[in-house]
Design a protein around this motif. Structure first.
Motif, PDB file in Angstrom:
ATOM      1  N   ILE A  58       0.857  -1.186   0.000  1.00 39.75           N
ATOM      2  CA  ILE A  58       0.000   0.000   0.000  1.00 39.75           C
ATOM      3  C   ILE A  58       0.889   1.230   0.000  1.00 39.75           C
ATOM      4  CG2 ILE A  58      -1.776   1.296   1.220  1.00 39.75           C
ATOM      5  CD1 ILE A  58      -2.826  -1.319   2.336  1.00 39.75           C
ATOM      6  N   ASP A  59       0.755   2.030  -1.052  1.00 41.71           N
ATOM      7  CA  ASP A  59       1.526   3.260  -1.213  1.00 41.71           C
ATOM      8  C   ASP A  59       0.763   4.418  -0.581  1.00 41.71           C
ATOM      9  OD1 ASP A  59       2.911   5.495  -2.031  1.00 41.71           O
ATOM     10  OD2 ASP A  59       2.993   4.930  -4.151  1.00 41.71           O
ATOM     11  N   LEU A  60       1.341   4.979   0.469  1.00 44.13           N
ATOM     12  CA  LEU A  60       0.717   6.075   1.205  1.00 44.13           C
ATOM     13  C   LEU A  60       1.281   7.444   0.816  1.00 44.13           C
ATOM     14  CD1 LEU A  60       0.839   4.465   4.774  1.00 44.13           C
ATOM     15  CD2 LEU A  60      -1.059   4.413   3.151  1.00 44.13           C
ATOM     16  N   SER A  61       2.126   7.502  -0.203  1.00 42.00           N
ATOM     17  CA  SER A  61       2.828   8.742  -0.533  1.00 42.00           C
ATOM     18  C   SER A  61       1.896   9.879  -0.951  1.00 42.00           C
ATOM     19  CB  SER A  61       3.879   8.503  -1.619  1.00 42.00           C
ATOM     20  OG  SER A  61       3.266   8.055  -2.817  1.00 42.00           O
ATOM     21  N   ALA A  62       0.719   9.563  -1.492  1.00 43.98           N
ATOM     22  CA  ALA A  62      -0.232  10.601  -1.911  1.00 43.98           C
ATOM     23  C   ALA A  62      -1.375  10.770  -0.910  1.00 43.98           C
ATOM     24  CB  ALA A  62      -0.783  10.267  -3.301  1.00 43.98           C
ATOM     25  N   LEU A  63      -1.255  10.139   0.255  1.00 48.88           N
ATOM     26  CA  LEU A  63      -2.286  10.232   1.296  1.00 48.88           C
ATOM     27  C   LEU A  63      -1.897  11.333   2.279  1.00 48.88           C
ATOM     28  CD1 LEU A  63      -4.912   8.677   2.157  1.00 48.88           C
ATOM     29  CD2 LEU A  63      -3.468   7.508   3.822  1.00 48.88           C
ATOM     30  N   SER A  64      -2.782  12.319   2.446  1.00 44.19           N
ATOM     31  CA  SER A  64      -2.459  13.437   3.335  1.00 44.19           C
ATOM     32  C   SER A  64      -3.087  13.309   4.721  1.00 44.19           C
ATOM     33  CB  SER A  64      -2.891  14.758   2.697  1.00 44.19           C
ATOM     34  OG  SER A  64      -4.289  14.768   2.474  1.00 44.19           O
ATOM     35  N   TYR A  65      -4.094  12.426   4.870  1.00 42.94           N
ATOM     36  CA  TYR A  65      -4.764  12.277   6.163  1.00 42.94           C
ATOM     37  C   TYR A  65      -5.356  10.874   6.257  1.00 42.94           C
ATOM     38  CZ  TYR A  65      -8.068  12.832   9.985  1.00 42.94           C
ATOM     39  OH  TYR A  65      -8.745  12.669  11.162  1.00 42.94           O
ATOM     40  N   ILE A  66      -5.310  10.327   7.455  1.00 42.94           N
ATOM     41  CA  ILE A  66      -5.951   9.036   7.729  1.00 42.94           C
ATOM     42  C   ILE A  66      -6.525   9.107   9.144  1.00 42.94           C
ATOM     43  CG2 ILE A  66      -3.779   7.992   8.496  1.00 42.94           C
ATOM     44  CD1 ILE A  66      -4.818   5.320   7.315  1.00 42.94           C
ATOM     45  N   ASP A  67      -7.779   8.664   9.305  1.00 43.04           N
ATOM     46  CA  ASP A  67      -8.373   8.680  10.647  1.00 43.04           C
ATOM     47  C   ASP A  67      -8.253   7.294  11.282  1.00 43.04           C
ATOM     48  OD1 ASP A  67     -10.408   7.134   9.537  1.00 43.04           O
ATOM     49  OD2 ASP A  67     -11.946   8.680   9.708  1.00 43.04           O
TER      50      ASP A  67
END
Length: 100
Positions: free
Chosen positions: A45-54
């Protein structure tokens, strides 16, 4: 949140974009559980373009990690930065996941 899942044999590459909230986490969980049930055992899972996670997003990652391990597979998180990276560290999930 937008997500794409590319499957190649028993491997899946997942790209997460924007922000992950409760509804997004539920959709991602359902999609990935379906892929795992179809025989995929290695998920990145590539999180590089994810700015927020709850918290529900973090819970989804924990669920997917557990399910892949039950199938003798592996979940790897890549590209975590900013708030998602900080949350993984604060919740000590950086000790649970394989992070590259």
């Amino acid at each position: 949140m937008k997500h794409t899942i590319n499957v190649n044999e028993n491997r899946a590459m997942v790209l997460l974009k924007d922000k992950m909230y409760v509804h997004d986490a539920s959709l991602l969980r359902d999609d990935l559980l379906t892929v795992i049930d179809q025989g995929v055992t290695k998920i990145t899972i590539d999180l590089s373009a994810l700015s927020y996670i709850d918290s529900s997003g973090l819970g989804t990652l924990v669920t997917i990690n557990k399910r892949t391990k039950e199938k003798n597979g592996r979940l790897v998180l890549t590209g975590a930065q900013g708030l998602p990276s900080e949350l993984l560290k604060r919740t000590r999930l950086d000790r649970v996941f394989t992070i590259e």
